[in-house]
Design a protein around this motif. Structure first.
Motif, PDB file in Angstrom:
ATOM      1  N   LYS A  85       0.415   0.147  12.460  1.00  0.00           N
ATOM      2  CA  LYS A  85       0.916  -0.987  11.680  1.00  0.00           C
ATOM      3  C   LYS A  85       1.042  -2.262  12.505  1.00  0.00           C
ATOM      4  O   LYS A  85       2.048  -2.986  12.395  1.00  0.00           O
ATOM      5  CB  LYS A  85       2.268  -0.624  11.062  1.00  0.00           C
ATOM      6  CG  LYS A  85       2.237   0.660  10.264  1.00  0.00           C
ATOM      7  CD  LYS A  85       3.547   0.937   9.552  1.00  0.00           C
ATOM      8  CE  LYS A  85       4.263   2.107  10.094  1.00  0.00           C
ATOM      9  NZ  LYS A  85       5.306   2.646   9.236  1.00  0.00           N
ATOM     10  N   HIS A 122      -2.991  10.469   6.354  1.00  0.00           N
ATOM     11  CA  HIS A 122      -4.119  10.316   5.428  1.00  0.00           C
ATOM     12  C   HIS A 122      -4.847  11.630   5.206  1.00  0.00           C
ATOM     13  O   HIS A 122      -5.362  11.890   4.121  1.00  0.00           O
ATOM     14  CB  HIS A 122      -5.057   9.208   5.897  1.00  0.00           C
ATOM     15  CG  HIS A 122      -4.460   7.854   5.666  1.00  0.00           C
ATOM     16  ND1 HIS A 122      -3.583   7.276   6.550  1.00  0.00           N
ATOM     17  CD2 HIS A 122      -4.555   7.020   4.613  1.00  0.00           C
ATOM     18  CE1 HIS A 122      -3.172   6.128   6.053  1.00  0.00           C
ATOM     19  NE2 HIS A 122      -3.754   5.934   4.880  1.00  0.00           N
ATOM     20  N   HIS A 174       0.829  -1.206   0.000  1.00  0.00           N
ATOM     21  CA  HIS A 174       0.000   0.000   0.000  1.00  0.00           C
ATOM     22  C   HIS A 174       0.866   1.259   0.000  1.00  0.00           C
ATOM     23  O   HIS A 174       0.693   2.153  -0.830  1.00  0.00           O
ATOM     24  CB  HIS A 174      -0.920  -0.034   1.222  1.00  0.00           C
ATOM     25  CG  HIS A 174      -1.676   1.216   1.465  1.00  0.00           C
ATOM     26  ND1 HIS A 174      -2.517   1.772   0.542  1.00  0.00           N
ATOM     27  CD2 HIS A 174      -1.711   2.039   2.538  1.00  0.00           C
ATOM     28  CE1 HIS A 174      -3.041   2.873   1.034  1.00  0.00           C
ATOM     29  NE2 HIS A 174      -2.575   3.058   2.244  1.00  0.00           N
TER      30      HIS A 174
HETATM   31  C1  HEM Z   1      -8.899   4.321   0.113  1.00  0.00           C
HETATM   32  C2  HEM Z   1      -8.083   5.002   0.746  1.00  0.00           C
HETATM   33  C3  HEM Z   1      -7.118   4.493   1.806  1.00  0.00           C
HETATM   34  C4  HEM Z   1      -7.341   3.702   2.904  1.00  0.00           C
HETATM   35  C5  HEM Z   1      -8.636   3.074   3.340  1.00  0.00           C
HETATM   36  C6  HEM Z   1      -6.060   3.560   3.595  1.00  0.00           C
HETATM   37  C7  HEM Z   1      -5.873   2.783   4.745  1.00  0.00           C
HETATM   38  C8  HEM Z   1      -4.643   2.598   5.381  1.00  0.00           C
HETATM   39  C9  HEM Z   1      -4.420   1.719   6.532  1.00  0.00           C
HETATM   40  C10 HEM Z   1      -5.475   0.897   7.207  1.00  0.00           C
HETATM   41  C11 HEM Z   1      -3.104   1.815   6.874  1.00  0.00           C
HETATM   42  C12 HEM Z   1      -2.380   1.076   8.011  1.00  0.00           C
HETATM   43  C13 HEM Z   1      -2.399   1.923   9.239  1.00  0.00           C
HETATM   44  C14 HEM Z   1      -1.729   1.198  10.383  1.00  0.00           C
HETATM   45  O1  HEM Z   1      -2.013   0.020  10.567  1.00  0.00           O
HETATM   46  O2  HEM Z   1      -0.896   1.816  11.077  1.00  0.00           O
HETATM   47  C15 HEM Z   1      -2.492   2.754   5.967  1.00  0.00           C
HETATM   48  C16 HEM Z   1      -1.175   3.158   6.034  1.00  0.00           C
HETATM   49  C17 HEM Z   1      -0.649   4.146   5.237  1.00  0.00           C
HETATM   50  N1  HEM Z   1      -1.278   4.757   4.144  1.00  0.00           N
HETATM   51 FE1  HEM Z   1      -3.192   4.508   3.528  1.00  0.00          FE
HETATM   52  N2  HEM Z   1      -5.110   4.284   2.940  1.00  0.00           N
HETATM   53  C18 HEM Z   1      -5.714   4.851   1.833  1.00  0.00           C
HETATM   54  C19 HEM Z   1      -5.125   5.644   0.886  1.00  0.00           C
HETATM   55  C20 HEM Z   1      -3.814   6.090   0.976  1.00  0.00           C
HETATM   56  C21 HEM Z   1      -3.173   6.937  -0.012  1.00  0.00           C
HETATM   57  C22 HEM Z   1      -3.836   7.429  -1.309  1.00  0.00           C
HETATM   58  C23 HEM Z   1      -1.919   7.227   0.479  1.00  0.00           C
HETATM   59  C24 HEM Z   1      -0.817   8.092  -0.107  1.00  0.00           C
HETATM   60  C25 HEM Z   1      -0.934   8.821  -1.168  1.00  0.00           C
HETATM   61  C26 HEM Z   1      -1.759   6.498   1.734  1.00  0.00           C
HETATM   62  C27 HEM Z   1      -0.621   6.495   2.509  1.00  0.00           C
HETATM   63  C28 HEM Z   1      -0.402   5.685   3.617  1.00  0.00           C
HETATM   64  C29 HEM Z   1       0.837   5.669   4.403  1.00  0.00           C
HETATM   65  C30 HEM Z   1       2.051   6.520   4.156  1.00  0.00           C
HETATM   66  C31 HEM Z   1       0.683   4.695   5.419  1.00  0.00           C
HETATM   67  C32 HEM Z   1       1.695   4.288   6.504  1.00  0.00           C
HETATM   68  C33 HEM Z   1       1.318   5.009   7.735  1.00  0.00           C
HETATM   69  C34 HEM Z   1       2.357   4.918   8.832  1.00  0.00           C
HETATM   70  O3  HEM Z   1       3.536   4.760   8.544  1.00  0.00           O
HETATM   71  O4  HEM Z   1       1.957   5.019   9.973  1.00  0.00           O
HETATM   72  N3  HEM Z   1      -2.928   5.836   2.018  1.00  0.00           N
HETATM   73  N4  HEM Z   1      -3.448   3.198   5.048  1.00  0.00           N
END
Ligand code: HEM
Length: 467
Positions: free
Chosen positions: A400, A340, A62
Motif C-alpha cells: 500500500k 488475493h 477497493h
Molecule cells: C481484478 C482483480 C483485482 C486486482 C487487480 C487487485 C489489485 C489490488 C492491488 C494493486 C492492491 C494494493 C496492494 C498494495 O499496494 O499493497 C490490492 C489490495 C487489496 N485487495 Fe485487491 N485486487 C483485485 C481483486 C480483489 C478482490 C476481489 C478482493 C476481495 C474479495 C481484493 C482484496 C484486496 C485487499 C484485502 C487488499 C488490501 C491488501 C493489504 O492490506 O495488504 N482484491 N488489490
C-alpha cells in the motif's frame, strides 16, 4: 417436488435472490474499478495516479467494496438460498434497502475527497461521518438478513444450511469482537493515531470475517461440485464436523482475546498464525473431500462451474501454502499476494461460479461461451498478480505504498511489479467479462423461465430444491 420449495419460489424470494445478486455483482464492479486504479498506479511502467493520497483512496475504495460489500452481499445470497420457507421475503427487501443505502454513502465518502484514508487491515477507513454511517447501515442490512435466514432453520439441515448457519454464528462473533474492542478503546486516547485506533478496532472483526468468507466458499464448493461435475461427497458427516470445528475454533479464539487490550492484538504474530490456521485447516478438509469427489466425476471440466471450482480450490490452497512459507518474513507485498490468492482466487472465484448456476435458474445467460472462458482468464490474471506481488515482496516492496515517493529504492521491484500490473489487467478483463455477462443476464431476464431445470440445493443431502 419438496413442498417448501413451492412457497420458496412464489413467496417472492426469487426476485429477492435476483435483487441481492444484482447488488453483489454491482459491488464487485465498483471494487474492480478501484482495483484497476490501484494496480496501474503501483505498476512502474504506468503509475496512473500521481499522488499518494489518490492511491490510498483507490485502495480504501477497493478493499471496502471487494472485501466487505461484494463478499458479504454474496453471502447474503447464500443465506437467502439456505433460508427456510417460513422466512418472509420482506425481511430481505428491507435489508437490501439498508445495505444499498449504506453502500451509496460509502462510495460518496470515498469519491468526495472528504476525510483521510486510513489503510488499516481488513477494514480500510475514510475518517468521515458519511463513511461510518454507510458502514453501519450496510452492516445492519447484511446482519438483519443473516439473522432472519438462519434464525429459523430447524430440524434436518442441508449441508448448505449447516455451512451458512456456521458462517452466520461466526458473523455475529465478528460483530461482538468490534464491540469488545471498542470497550477497550473508549474513551479514546488522544495520543493514539487514527491508524492505531482503527487497526485495533477492526483487527479481530476482520479476522473473524475471513472465517465467514472461507466457510461460505466451502459451502459453495459443494454446490459447484454438483452443478459442474454432477458429483457429490459420499458421506457429508465429515464436512459437517469441519463446519462445527470452524465455529468452535472461532469461539475459542474470540474467548481467548476478549480479556486482552485490543491495541495489543495486531502486533501478536502468534495470534495471527493461530487465526490463519484455525480458518484454513477445516477448509483443507473440505478441499480434500471436493478433490476426492472430482476424481469420481461424471462430467468434464468444460462447465463454468467446474472451471470455477478447480481454480478456486487450487488458488486457495496456493494462498495457504504461500502464507505458511512467508509468515516469518515480516510485512511486505507477500501479504496482499496471500490475500488475493485466498479471497480472490478462492472465495471470489467460487462465488462467480455459483452466480452462473443461479443465472441459469433465474433466466438465461446472455453469453454462455464467455462464461466458460471467464474463470480461466480471471484465474490466470490472479495467478500473475499473486506471483508478481510475492516476488516484489521478496525484493522488499512494501504494501500500500506510493512507490515514486521511495525514489531509487523502488528500482529493486520494477520487474515483479510490472508482472503484477500485467496480471492485474488480465484479471480486471476477466472480472469485467463476469460483471457484464452477469448484469446483462440478470437485467434482461425479468421472469423465471417456466422450463428452467431444477437446481438441487446440495446433491449430497438434498432437502430442498428451487423451483
Ligand atoms: C481484478 C482483480 C483485482 C486486482 C487487480 C487487485 C489489485 C489490488 C492491488 C494493486 C492492491 C494494493 C496492494 C498494495 O499496494 O499493497 C490490492 C489490495 C487489496 N485487495 Fe485487491 N485486487 C483485485 C481483486 C480483489 C478482490 C476481489 C478482493 C476481495 C474479495 C481484493 C482484496 C484486496 C485487499 C484485502 C487488499 C488490501 C491488501 C493489504 O492490506 O495488504 N482484491 N488489490
Amino acid at each position: 417436488m419438496h413442498p417448501s420449495s413451492a412457497s420458496w419460489a412464489y413467496g417472492g424470494r426469487l426476485s429477492q435472490l435476483r435483487a441481492w445478486l444484482l447488488f453483489a455483482v454491482s459491488a464487485l464492479a465498483i471494487a474492480g474499478a478501484f482495483a484497476l486504479l490501484a494496480v496501474l498506479t503501483r505498476t512502474p511502467a504506468v503509475q496512473l495516479l500521481g499522488t499518494a493520497e489518490g492511491l490510498h483512496r483507490a485502495i480504501a475504495g477497493h478493499v471496502t467494496f471487494a472485501l466487505l460489500v461484494w463478499l458479504l452481499a454474496f453471502e447474503t445470497v447464500l443465506w437467502l438460498l439456505a433460508s427456510p420457507p417460513e422466512c418472509r421475503p420482506r425481511t430481505f427487501s428491507r435489508s437490501l434497502l439498508l445495505a444499498s443505502a449504506g453502500s451509496g454513502l460509502l462510495i460518496v465518502a470515498v469519491l468526495s475527497g472528504r476525510g483521510a484514508a486510513v489503510l488499516t487491515d481488513y477494514v480500510s477507513v475514510i475518517v468521515d461521518p458519511l463513511f461510518f454511517a454507510g458502514l453501519a447501515l450496510f452492516a445492519a442490512g447484511v446482519g438483519g438478513a443473516a439473522w432472519a435466514a438462519v434464525g429459523h432453520v430447524a430440524g434436518t439441515r442441508s449441508l448448505l444450511q449447516h455451512g451458512m448457519q456456521a458462517a452466520a454464528v461466526i458473523g455475529v462473533l465478528a460483530l461482538g469482537a468490534c464491540g469488545t474492542a471498542l470497550a477497550w478503546l473508549l474513551p479514546r486516547d488522544p495520543a493514539a493515531t487514527d491508524f492505531v485506533f482503527f487497526q485495533s478496532l477492526f483487527w479481530m472483526t476482520g479476522h473473524l470475517l475471513q472465517f465467514v468468507n472461507v466457510v461460505a466458499m466451502t459451502s459453495v464448493w459443494y454446490l459447484l461440485l454438483d452443478a459442474g461435475f454432477g458429483a457429490g461427497v459420499r458421506d457429508d458427516r465429515l464436512a459437517r464436523r469441519a463446519y462445527d470445528a470452524s465455529v468452535v475454533l472461532a469461539m475459542l479464539l474470540f474467548a481467548c482475546t476478549v480479556g486482552f487490550d485490543s491495541r495489543t492484538l495486531p502486533a501478536n504474530l502468534g495470534l495471527s498464525v493461530a487465526m490463519g490456521l484455525a480458518a484454513a485447516l477445516p477448509a483443507l478438509v473440505h478441499a480434500a473431500l471436493v478433490v476426492g469427489a472430482i476424481a469420481r466425476r461424471r462430467r468434464g471440466w468444460s462447465s463454468p462451474e467446474g472451471a470455477a471450482l478447480l481454480c478456486s480450490v487450487t488458488l486457495f490452497v496456493c494462498g495457504i501454502v504461500l502464507a505458511l512459507a512467508r509468515v516469518r518474513t515480516g510485512s511486505s507485498m507477500w501479504i496482499p499476494a496471500h490475500y488475493h490468492a485466498v479471497v480472490v482466487g478462492g472465495v471470489t472465484m467460487a462465488f462467480m461460479g455459483l452466480t452462473y448456476t443461479l443465472i441459469g435458474r433465474l433466466g438465461t445467460m446472455a453469453w454462455p461461451r464467455l462464461s466458460a472462458v471467464q474463470p480461466w482468464l480471471y484465474g490466470l490474471g490472479m495467478l500473475l498478480v499473486v506471483a508478481g506481488m510475492n516476488w516484489a515482496g521478496a525484493e522488499g516492496a512494501p504494501r500500500k505504498t506510493f512507490d515514486p515517493a521511495l525514489g531509487a529504492a523502488a528500482a529493486r521491484w520494477v520487474t515483479p511489479m510490472n508482472v503484477m500490473g500485467a496480471g492485474g489487467v488480465v484479471a480486471v478483463l476477466g472480472g469485467a467479462m463476469f460483471v457484464l455477462n452477469a448484469l446483462v443476464s440478470l437485467a434482461t431476464t425479468a421472469r423465471v423461465r417456466a422450463d428452467a431445470p431444477v437446481i438441487p440445493i446440495h446433491a449430497a443431502s438434498v432437502h430442498g430444491r428451487i423451483r
